[in-house]
Write an enzyme that holds these catalytic residues in place. Structure first.
Site, PDB file in Angstrom:
ATOM      1  N   ASN A 192       0.844  -1.187   0.000  1.00  0.00           N
ATOM      2  CA  ASN A 192       0.000   0.000   0.000  1.00  0.00           C
ATOM      3  C   ASN A 192       0.891   1.254   0.000  1.00  0.00           C
ATOM      4  O   ASN A 192       1.480   1.618   1.017  1.00  0.00           O
ATOM      5  CB  ASN A 192      -0.897  -0.042   1.247  1.00  0.00           C
ATOM      6  CG  ASN A 192      -1.865   1.111   1.303  1.00  0.00           C
ATOM      7  OD1 ASN A 192      -1.571   2.200   0.825  1.00  0.00           O
ATOM      8  ND2 ASN A 192      -3.019   0.868   1.891  1.00  0.00           N
ATOM      9  N   ASN A 215       0.156   4.359  -0.195  1.00  0.00           N
ATOM     10  CA  ASN A 215      -0.309   5.465   0.652  1.00  0.00           C
ATOM     11  C   ASN A 215       0.215   5.317   2.069  1.00  0.00           C
ATOM     12  O   ASN A 215       0.684   6.277   2.682  1.00  0.00           O
ATOM     13  CB  ASN A 215      -1.843   5.520   0.695  1.00  0.00           C
ATOM     14  CG  ASN A 215      -2.402   5.963  -0.621  1.00  0.00           C
ATOM     15  OD1 ASN A 215      -1.825   6.823  -1.289  1.00  0.00           O
ATOM     16  ND2 ASN A 215      -3.507   5.362  -1.024  1.00  0.00           N
ATOM     17  N   LYS A 216       0.151   4.078   2.591  1.00  0.00           N
ATOM     18  CA  LYS A 216       0.683   3.816   3.938  1.00  0.00           C
ATOM     19  C   LYS A 216       2.180   4.125   3.953  1.00  0.00           C
ATOM     20  O   LYS A 216       2.693   4.738   4.880  1.00  0.00           O
ATOM     21  CB  LYS A 216       0.506   2.335   4.306  1.00  0.00           C
ATOM     22  CG  LYS A 216      -0.877   1.905   4.746  1.00  0.00           C
ATOM     23  CD  LYS A 216      -0.764   0.495   5.346  1.00  0.00           C
ATOM     24  CE  LYS A 216      -2.065  -0.212   5.511  1.00  0.00           C
ATOM     25  NZ  LYS A 216      -1.909  -1.618   5.966  1.00  0.00           N
ATOM     26  N   ASP A 276      -0.788  -5.328  10.998  1.00  0.00           N
ATOM     27  CA  ASP A 276      -2.047  -6.012  10.745  1.00  0.00           C
ATOM     28  C   ASP A 276      -3.105  -5.343  11.600  1.00  0.00           C
ATOM     29  O   ASP A 276      -2.830  -4.956  12.749  1.00  0.00           O
ATOM     30  CB  ASP A 276      -1.936  -7.502  11.086  1.00  0.00           C
ATOM     31  CG  ASP A 276      -3.022  -8.313  10.387  1.00  0.00           C
ATOM     32  OD1 ASP A 276      -3.376  -7.973   9.233  1.00  0.00           O
ATOM     33  OD2 ASP A 276      -3.542  -9.278  10.975  1.00  0.00           O
ATOM     34  N   THR A 277      -4.294  -5.181  11.030  1.00  0.00           N
ATOM     35  CA  THR A 277      -5.371  -4.450  11.709  1.00  0.00           C
ATOM     36  C   THR A 277      -6.651  -5.263  11.723  1.00  0.00           C
ATOM     37  O   THR A 277      -6.935  -6.003  10.780  1.00  0.00           O
ATOM     38  CB  THR A 277      -5.634  -3.116  10.974  1.00  0.00           C
ATOM     39  OG1 THR A 277      -4.473  -2.299  11.075  1.00  0.00           O
ATOM     40  CG2 THR A 277      -6.815  -2.361  11.574  1.00  0.00           C
ATOM     41  N   GLY A 298     -12.662   0.163   3.788  1.00  0.00           N
ATOM     42  CA  GLY A 298     -13.046  -0.872   4.752  1.00  0.00           C
ATOM     43  C   GLY A 298     -14.325  -0.523   5.498  1.00  0.00           C
ATOM     44  O   GLY A 298     -15.342  -0.159   4.900  1.00  0.00           O
ATOM     45  N   TYR A 299     -14.265  -0.580   6.820  1.00  0.00           N
ATOM     46  CA  TYR A 299     -15.439  -0.362   7.668  1.00  0.00           C
ATOM     47  C   TYR A 299     -15.633   1.107   8.031  1.00  0.00           C
ATOM     48  O   TYR A 299     -16.461   1.427   8.888  1.00  0.00           O
ATOM     49  CB  TYR A 299     -15.298  -1.179   8.957  1.00  0.00           C
ATOM     50  CG  TYR A 299     -15.238  -2.683   8.745  1.00  0.00           C
ATOM     51  CD1 TYR A 299     -16.388  -3.466   8.815  1.00  0.00           C
ATOM     52  CD2 TYR A 299     -14.023  -3.333   8.482  1.00  0.00           C
ATOM     53  CE1 TYR A 299     -16.341  -4.837   8.632  1.00  0.00           C
ATOM     54  CE2 TYR A 299     -13.963  -4.712   8.294  1.00  0.00           C
ATOM     55  CZ  TYR A 299     -15.122  -5.456   8.369  1.00  0.00           C
ATOM     56  OH  TYR A 299     -15.064  -6.816   8.188  1.00  0.00           O
ATOM     57  N   ASP A 300     -14.873   2.015   7.430  1.00  0.00           N
ATOM     58  CA  ASP A 300     -14.935   3.435   7.815  1.00  0.00           C
ATOM     59  C   ASP A 300     -16.356   4.015   7.858  1.00  0.00           C
ATOM     60  O   ASP A 300     -16.672   4.762   8.799  1.00  0.00           O
ATOM     61  CB  ASP A 300     -14.072   4.291   6.874  1.00  0.00           C
ATOM     62  CG  ASP A 300     -12.597   4.254   7.258  1.00  0.00           C
ATOM     63  OD1 ASP A 300     -12.285   3.739   8.348  1.00  0.00           O
ATOM     64  OD2 ASP A 300     -11.768   4.732   6.469  1.00  0.00           O
ATOM     65  N   ARG A 307      -4.019   2.846  13.412  1.00  0.00           N
ATOM     66  CA  ARG A 307      -2.765   2.718  12.659  1.00  0.00           C
ATOM     67  C   ARG A 307      -1.861   3.914  12.923  1.00  0.00           C
ATOM     68  O   ARG A 307      -0.659   3.783  13.135  1.00  0.00           O
ATOM     69  CB  ARG A 307      -3.061   2.596  11.157  1.00  0.00           C
ATOM     70  CG  ARG A 307      -1.892   2.084  10.348  1.00  0.00           C
ATOM     71  CD  ARG A 307      -2.282   1.737   8.913  1.00  0.00           C
ATOM     72  NE  ARG A 307      -3.564   2.279   8.529  1.00  0.00           N
ATOM     73  CZ  ARG A 307      -4.706   1.584   8.530  1.00  0.00           C
ATOM     74  NH1 ARG A 307      -4.717   0.322   8.828  1.00  0.00           N
ATOM     75  NH2 ARG A 307      -5.844   2.155   8.195  1.00  0.00           N
TER      76      ARG A 307
HETATM   77  P1  IMP Z   1      -4.987  -4.466   7.118  1.00  0.00           P
HETATM   78  O1  IMP Z   1      -4.330  -5.378   8.088  1.00  0.00           O
HETATM   79  O2  IMP Z   1      -4.542  -3.029   7.241  1.00  0.00           O
HETATM   80  O3  IMP Z   1      -4.936  -4.981   5.716  1.00  0.00           O
HETATM   81  O4  IMP Z   1      -6.551  -4.450   7.531  1.00  0.00           O
HETATM   82  C1  IMP Z   1      -7.370  -5.619   7.513  1.00  0.00           C
HETATM   83  C2  IMP Z   1      -8.815  -5.215   7.265  1.00  0.00           C
HETATM   84  O5  IMP Z   1      -9.302  -4.436   8.364  1.00  0.00           O
HETATM   85  C3  IMP Z   1      -9.015  -4.339   6.026  1.00  0.00           C
HETATM   86  O6  IMP Z   1      -9.234  -5.126   4.884  1.00  0.00           O
HETATM   87  C4  IMP Z   1     -10.273  -3.558   6.396  1.00  0.00           C
HETATM   88  O7  IMP Z   1     -11.426  -4.335   6.162  1.00  0.00           O
HETATM   89  C5  IMP Z   1     -10.134  -3.385   7.898  1.00  0.00           C
HETATM   90  N1  IMP Z   1      -9.468  -2.095   8.222  1.00  0.00           N
HETATM   91  C6  IMP Z   1      -8.168  -1.913   8.575  1.00  0.00           C
HETATM   92  N2  IMP Z   1      -7.910  -0.627   8.833  1.00  0.00           N
HETATM   93  C7  IMP Z   1      -9.081   0.024   8.644  1.00  0.00           C
HETATM   94  C8  IMP Z   1      -9.465   1.390   8.766  1.00  0.00           C
HETATM   95  O8  IMP Z   1      -8.665   2.291   9.096  1.00  0.00           O
HETATM   96  N3  IMP Z   1     -10.751   1.666   8.483  1.00  0.00           N
HETATM   97  C9  IMP Z   1     -11.659   0.738   8.119  1.00  0.00           C
HETATM   98  N4  IMP Z   1     -11.360  -0.550   7.985  1.00  0.00           N
HETATM   99  C10 IMP Z   1     -10.085  -0.910   8.258  1.00  0.00           C
END
Ligand code: IMP
Length: 197
Positions: free
Chosen positions: A15, A17-18, A74-75, A155-157, A183
């Protein structure tokens, strides 16, 4: 006195942007490299059952195969009334392929009639640095709305409203969101650590 070392550090993400966001706030003595910069096109399967575990899998892959100092993140979105789901499975909550609209629809359905809407986003960062491993986390608490609000973000924003706000993440500018986001907070901890290393 703080001594800065010249260092190349891989951010295990595709990513851009990140990557840009982190490079802008890193000390200039640290050169941030993307996966593309090191010719890594591997897909690391996120098979762990925790966010920390997946961040470790990704960071370890780069350090072990390519020999770089590296960090990975990871999020997940953890909903109290669903015992922390979707959590580590947030990206593919509604199944493969990952789809944000379907994920939000499934979450809203699962929370139908449920009044406890408390939730938190949590980011885990794993840093492999000179043979040692460090973990950082960032949490943003809030609630799940009953319907989508706003068009920005990803995502879920559109269905997440952080505590103390009357708008969803999808109604904020990226600067506003980064200041309080899971993040953003995890990255601030990582950077504070790197600045004094
Ligand atoms: P990742 O680990 O950053 O790829 O996040 C895993 C999943 O969590 C993503 O595919 C989104 O569905 C959700 N997600 C992560 N960060 C965010 C955010 O800042 N806003 C909304 N959804 C998020």
């Amino acid at each position: 006195m703080v001594i800065f070392y010249d260092m190349k550090l891989v951010f295990a993400t595709n990513n851009l942007n990140k990557l840009k966001e982190v490079q802008e706030i890193l000390p200039s003595s640290i050169e941030l490299l993307s996966l593309k910069d090191i010719d890594c096109f591997d897909e690391v399967a996120e098979t762990a059952t925790t966010l920390e575990g997946n961040a470790q899998l990704k960071a370890n892959h780069i350090t072990e195969k390519f020999g770089y100092n590296c960090f990975a993140d990871d999020t997940g979105l953890e909903v109290a009334a669903l015992n922390g789901a979707p959590g580590v499975y947030s990206a593919r909550y509604a199944g493969e392929p990952a789809n944000a609209e379907n994920n939000m629809a499934k979450l809203l359905t699962n929370l139908d009639q449920i009044t406890d809407r408390q939730a938190q986003f949590r980011t885990s960062i794993c840093l492999n640095l000179d043979g040692k491993q460090f973990l950082f986390d960032g949490i943003c608490k809030g609630e799940i709305l009953t319907q989508q609000q706003g068009e920005k973000g990803f995502g879920y924003d559109p269905i997440f409203q952080p505590d103390g706000y009357t708008v969803s993440f999808a109604e904020m500018t990226s600067e506003e969101k980064n200041e309080i986001s899971h993040r953003g907070l995890a990255i601030q901890k990582l950077i504070a650590f790197l600045k004094t290393y």
